[in-house]
Write a protein that holds these residues in place. Structure first.
Motif, PDB file in Angstrom:
ATOM      1  N   GLN A 191     -53.618  41.285  26.341  1.00  0.00           N
ATOM      2  CA  GLN A 191     -54.309  41.204  25.049  1.00  0.00           C
ATOM      3  C   GLN A 191     -54.899  42.541  24.615  1.00  0.00           C
ATOM      4  OE1 GLN A 191     -53.130  38.588  23.708  1.00  0.00           O
ATOM      5  NE2 GLN A 191     -54.800  37.129  23.495  1.00  0.00           N
ATOM      6  N   THR A 192     -55.426  43.303  25.551  1.00  0.00           N
ATOM      7  CA  THR A 192     -56.001  44.597  25.187  1.00  0.00           C
ATOM      8  C   THR A 192     -54.920  45.650  24.976  1.00  0.00           C
ATOM      9  OG1 THR A 192     -56.263  45.225  27.516  1.00  0.00           O
ATOM     10  CG2 THR A 192     -58.142  44.144  26.446  1.00  0.00           C
ATOM     11  N   GLY A 193     -53.726  45.420  25.530  1.00  0.00           N
ATOM     12  CA  GLY A 193     -52.659  46.416  25.443  1.00  0.00           C
ATOM     13  C   GLY A 193     -52.978  47.662  26.245  1.00  0.00           C
ATOM     14  N   SER A 194     -53.783  47.479  27.292  1.00  0.00           N
ATOM     15  CA  SER A 194     -54.249  48.627  28.072  1.00  0.00           C
ATOM     16  C   SER A 194     -54.265  48.252  29.547  1.00  0.00           C
ATOM     17  CB  SER A 194     -55.657  49.025  27.619  1.00  0.00           C
ATOM     18  OG  SER A 194     -56.128  50.160  28.308  1.00  0.00           O
ATOM     19  N   PRO A 195     -53.766  49.105  30.433  1.00  0.00           N
ATOM     20  CA  PRO A 195     -53.724  48.761  31.857  1.00  0.00           C
ATOM     21  C   PRO A 195     -55.115  48.681  32.482  1.00  0.00           C
ATOM     22  CG  PRO A 195     -53.086  51.048  31.528  1.00  0.00           C
ATOM     23  CD  PRO A 195     -53.180  50.441  30.166  1.00  0.00           C
ATOM     24  N   ILE A 196     -55.230  47.869  33.520  1.00  0.00           N
ATOM     25  CA  ILE A 196     -56.482  47.731  34.259  1.00  0.00           C
ATOM     26  C   ILE A 196     -56.632  48.936  35.196  1.00  0.00           C
ATOM     27  CG2 ILE A 196     -57.683  46.360  36.018  1.00  0.00           C
ATOM     28  CD1 ILE A 196     -56.225  43.886  34.760  1.00  0.00           C
ATOM     29  N   VAL A 197     -57.760  49.629  35.086  1.00  0.00           N
ATOM     30  CA  VAL A 197     -57.982  50.832  35.895  1.00  0.00           C
ATOM     31  C   VAL A 197     -59.116  50.658  36.903  1.00  0.00           C
ATOM     32  CG1 VAL A 197     -57.038  52.390  34.156  1.00  0.00           C
ATOM     33  CG2 VAL A 197     -59.483  51.816  34.106  1.00  0.00           C
ATOM     34  N   GLN A 198     -59.866  49.576  36.789  1.00  0.00           N
ATOM     35  CA  GLN A 198     -60.943  49.320  37.744  1.00  0.00           C
ATOM     36  C   GLN A 198     -61.069  47.823  37.931  1.00  0.00           C
ATOM     37  OE1 GLN A 198     -64.699  51.018  36.615  1.00  0.00           O
ATOM     38  NE2 GLN A 198     -65.724  50.496  38.535  1.00  0.00           N
ATOM     39  N   ALA A 199     -61.209  47.388  39.182  1.00  0.00           N
ATOM     40  CA  ALA A 199     -61.311  45.964  39.484  1.00  0.00           C
ATOM     41  C   ALA A 199     -62.211  45.764  40.692  1.00  0.00           C
ATOM     42  CB  ALA A 199     -59.928  45.374  39.762  1.00  0.00           C
ATOM     43  N   ASN A 200     -63.144  44.832  40.571  1.00  0.00           N
ATOM     44  CA  ASN A 200     -64.077  44.528  41.654  1.00  0.00           C
ATOM     45  C   ASN A 200     -64.172  43.011  41.818  1.00  0.00           C
ATOM     46  OD1 ASN A 200     -65.058  47.329  42.029  1.00  0.00           O
ATOM     47  ND2 ASN A 200     -65.888  47.012  39.985  1.00  0.00           N
ATOM     48  N   ALA A 201     -64.424  42.562  43.039  1.00  0.00           N
ATOM     49  CA  ALA A 201     -64.546  41.127  43.285  1.00  0.00           C
ATOM     50  C   ALA A 201     -65.553  40.850  44.385  1.00  0.00           C
ATOM     51  CB  ALA A 201     -63.190  40.535  43.677  1.00  0.00           C
ATOM     52  N   VAL A 202     -66.258  39.729  44.254  1.00  0.00           N
ATOM     53  CA  VAL A 202     -67.093  39.187  45.326  1.00  0.00           C
ATOM     54  C   VAL A 202     -66.780  37.694  45.411  1.00  0.00           C
ATOM     55  CG1 VAL A 202     -68.961  40.874  45.137  1.00  0.00           C
ATOM     56  CG2 VAL A 202     -69.034  38.808  43.737  1.00  0.00           C
ATOM     57  N   GLN A 203     -66.986  37.130  46.589  1.00  0.00           N
ATOM     58  CA  GLN A 203     -66.707  35.713  46.747  1.00  0.00           C
ATOM     59  C   GLN A 203     -67.797  35.035  47.549  1.00  0.00           C
ATOM     60  OE1 GLN A 203     -62.908  35.476  48.723  1.00  0.00           O
ATOM     61  NE2 GLN A 203     -63.709  36.050  50.729  1.00  0.00           N
ATOM     62  N   GLY A 204     -67.897  33.728  47.382  1.00  0.00           N
ATOM     63  CA  GLY A 204     -68.885  32.940  48.109  1.00  0.00           C
ATOM     64  C   GLY A 204     -68.389  32.555  49.483  1.00  0.00           C
ATOM     65  N   PRO A 205     -69.101  31.649  50.146  1.00  0.00           N
ATOM     66  CA  PRO A 205     -68.739  31.250  51.515  1.00  0.00           C
ATOM     67  C   PRO A 205     -67.348  30.610  51.581  1.00  0.00           C
ATOM     68  CG  PRO A 205     -70.959  30.515  50.946  1.00  0.00           C
ATOM     69  CD  PRO A 205     -70.347  31.011  49.683  1.00  0.00           C
ATOM     70  N   ILE A 206     -66.718  30.750  52.735  1.00  0.00           N
ATOM     71  CA  ILE A 206     -65.423  30.129  52.974  1.00  0.00           C
ATOM     72  C   ILE A 206     -65.631  28.652  53.348  1.00  0.00           C
ATOM     73  CG2 ILE A 206     -63.316  30.193  54.356  1.00  0.00           C
ATOM     74  CD1 ILE A 206     -63.692  32.608  52.500  1.00  0.00           C
ATOM     75  N   HIS A 207     -64.890  27.770  52.702  1.00  0.00           N
ATOM     76  CA  HIS A 207     -65.008  26.339  52.977  1.00  0.00           C
ATOM     77  C   HIS A 207     -64.540  26.058  54.412  1.00  0.00           C
ATOM     78  CE1 HIS A 207     -64.241  22.007  52.713  1.00  0.00           C
ATOM     79  NE2 HIS A 207     -64.991  22.000  51.626  1.00  0.00           N
ATOM     80  N   PRO A 208     -65.319  25.337  55.214  1.00  0.00           N
ATOM     81  CA  PRO A 208     -64.976  25.159  56.628  1.00  0.00           C
ATOM     82  C   PRO A 208     -63.672  24.396  56.875  1.00  0.00           C
ATOM     83  CG  PRO A 208     -66.847  23.772  56.009  1.00  0.00           C
ATOM     84  CD  PRO A 208     -66.604  24.701  54.875  1.00  0.00           C
ATOM     85  N   GLN A 209     -63.296  23.494  55.987  1.00  0.00           N
ATOM     86  CA  GLN A 209     -62.052  22.757  56.151  1.00  0.00           C
ATOM     87  C   GLN A 209     -60.889  23.383  55.390  1.00  0.00           C
ATOM     88  OE1 GLN A 209     -65.037  20.624  55.617  1.00  0.00           O
ATOM     89  NE2 GLN A 209     -64.989  20.710  57.872  1.00  0.00           N
ATOM     90  N   LEU A 210     -61.117  23.784  54.153  1.00  0.00           N
ATOM     91  CA  LEU A 210     -60.028  24.298  53.317  1.00  0.00           C
ATOM     92  C   LEU A 210     -59.675  25.745  53.643  1.00  0.00           C
ATOM     93  CD1 LEU A 210     -61.023  22.769  49.849  1.00  0.00           C
ATOM     94  CD2 LEU A 210     -59.391  21.890  51.525  1.00  0.00           C
ATOM     95  N   GLY A 211     -60.632  26.500  54.201  1.00  0.00           N
ATOM     96  CA  GLY A 211     -60.353  27.878  54.589  1.00  0.00           C
ATOM     97  C   GLY A 211     -60.261  28.851  53.436  1.00  0.00           C
ATOM     98  N   ILE A 212     -60.818  28.494  52.274  1.00  0.00           N
ATOM     99  CA  ILE A 212     -60.781  29.357  51.096  1.00  0.00           C
ATOM    100  C   ILE A 212     -62.189  29.505  50.523  1.00  0.00           C
ATOM    101  CG2 ILE A 212     -58.403  28.794  50.440  1.00  0.00           C
ATOM    102  CD1 ILE A 212     -59.623  26.819  48.364  1.00  0.00           C
ATOM    103  N   ALA A 213     -62.387  30.566  49.753  1.00  0.00           N
ATOM    104  CA  ALA A 213     -63.635  30.716  49.008  1.00  0.00           C
ATOM    105  C   ALA A 213     -63.632  29.730  47.850  1.00  0.00           C
ATOM    106  CB  ALA A 213     -63.776  32.137  48.490  1.00  0.00           C
ATOM    107  N   MET A 214     -64.750  29.045  47.650  1.00  0.00           N
ATOM    108  CA  MET A 214     -64.857  28.053  46.583  1.00  0.00           C
ATOM    109  C   MET A 214     -65.458  28.644  45.314  1.00  0.00           C
ATOM    110  SD  MET A 214     -63.632  25.291  47.949  1.00  0.00           S
ATOM    111  CE  MET A 214     -64.287  23.833  47.145  1.00  0.00           C
ATOM    112  N   ASP A 215     -65.990  29.865  45.410  1.00  0.00           N
ATOM    113  CA  ASP A 215     -66.574  30.546  44.253  1.00  0.00           C
ATOM    114  C   ASP A 215     -66.214  32.021  44.306  1.00  0.00           C
ATOM    115  OD1 ASP A 215     -68.602  28.575  42.788  1.00  0.00           O
ATOM    116  OD2 ASP A 215     -68.724  28.203  44.943  1.00  0.00           O
ATOM    117  N   MET A 216     -65.971  32.600  43.137  1.00  0.00           N
ATOM    118  CA  MET A 216     -65.555  34.003  43.083  1.00  0.00           C
ATOM    119  C   MET A 216     -65.969  34.599  41.736  1.00  0.00           C
ATOM    120  SD  MET A 216     -61.706  35.462  43.848  1.00  0.00           S
ATOM    121  CE  MET A 216     -61.732  34.658  45.461  1.00  0.00           C
TER     122      MET A 216
END
Length: 328
Positions: A191-216
């Motif tokens: 939509q912006t017609g412009s490449p992504i030049v910076q990207a950052n991420a944080v995530q919440g706790p890993i679900h004990p059964q599913l093995g994935i982060a439930m929030d990001m």
């Protein structure tokens, strides 16, 4: 392929998205859904009977051996996407793969290499490129009437157990980064017609059964200075889905799938944007047109690869943080 020839498409995946594709393809002239593959032969035959499809077959390999099948649409579990995409291309079949193309950059790059070797049409289901709501915004940007300064996006589900969109148990685990974030990461650059030049991420706790982060939470910056803030959760007990707020220099717009409103919640009529209000149908129409016209489709593997490279970089960040925590 000429316009008067019937394009025969096989569908892999007899679930919720398979049904959406079957319905969409049924509205496209000159297309026949000739076969369907599902998790079992029985489910494939039941799906074929429900959707009016010619054949229900047991395996994708059977479909790929059929000389009368021109193309395949993959609406299968995410872990199968890359290997099945490669199999389709190596068998000489055009392929559209539901999002995400792969769950790793290595697999995504392998799919790109196979498309480049074969020259076949290979498209990924980045549906947001086709939704009339997002098309309307894109046209304003391209006309110079609207410049995106920020996209604020919420992708929210309530999935504390491993169920699919129909409420049925899944044999695989969904992923906020490689699946759901892919929609927004690709759409932001598109939509912006412009490449992504910076990207950052944080995530919440890993679900004990599913093995994935439930929030990001993900932050992106495009080369032209536009920003994107993406919040994702499987813990949200409220309105479900993805909601896009476009904040620009001449207005604010909120897209909810195929619907669009101003920032003051005034509806915008997008019914005249394209031939349908169904994003899946528009996506499938592009796939069919690209095959008939012998051209690269919108959302080709090559076009969406920057998205998967960004996802891989974000995964590296998240893994590095997890490794540091484990080492303490």
């Amino acid at each position: 392929m000429t316009d008067d020839q019937t394009l025969r498409i096989a569908l892999a995946g007899g679930g919720a998205f398979g049904a959406k594709h079957a319905a969409a393809l049924g509205r496209i002239k000159g297309v026949e859904v000739a076969a369907v593959v599902s998790s079992t032969l029985e489910s494939a035959r039941n799906f074929a009977a429900e959707q009016g499809i010619g054949r229900g077959v047991a395996t994708l390999e059977e479909v790929l051996a059929m000389d009368d099948i021109d193309a395949v649409i993959l609406a299968t579990p995410t872990p199968m996407h890359a290997a099945q995409t490669l199999a389709c291309l190596e068998a000489g079949k055009h392929v559209q793969t539901e999002i995400p193309l792969a769950a790793s950059l290595t697999d995504a790059e392998a799919c790109l290499g196979a498309q480049q070797r074969t020259g076949l049409v290979a498209m990924v289901g980045h549906t947001r490129r086709f939704n009339p709501s997002h098309q309307w915004v894109r046209r304003r940007v391209q006309a110079g009437d609207f410049n995106i300064q920020q996209m604020d996006v919420q992708t929210y589900f309530f999935r504390r157990t491993n169920l699919n969109a129909l409420g049925q148990p899944r044999s695989w685990t969904d992923h906020l980064l490689w699946h759901h974030a892919a929609h927004t990461v690709d759409l932001f650059a598109y939509q912006t017609g412009s490449p992504i030049v910076q990207a950052n991420a944080v995530q919440g706790p890993i679900h004990p059964q599913l093995g994935i982060a439930m929030d990001m939470s993900i932050q992106l910056r495009a080369e032209n200075g536009a920003l994107c803030t993406l919040s994702l959760s499987f813990n949200n007990d409220g309105p479900l889905g993805t909601f896009f707020r476009y904040i620009g220099d001449t207005g604010t717009y909120v897209a909810r799938y195929d619907d669009l409103a101003t920032g003051k919640d005034e509806p915008i009529d997008v019914r005249g944007v394209d031939v349908s209000m169904d994003g899946i149908e528009l996506q499938d129409r592009e796939f069919v047109a690209a095959i008939r016209e012998g051209r690269e489709p919108n959302a080709s593997i090559a076009q969406v690869m920057p998205c998967y490279r960004t996802l891989a970089a974000l995964e590296e960040q998240l893994d590095a943080v997890s490794a540091r925590r484990a080492a303490r």
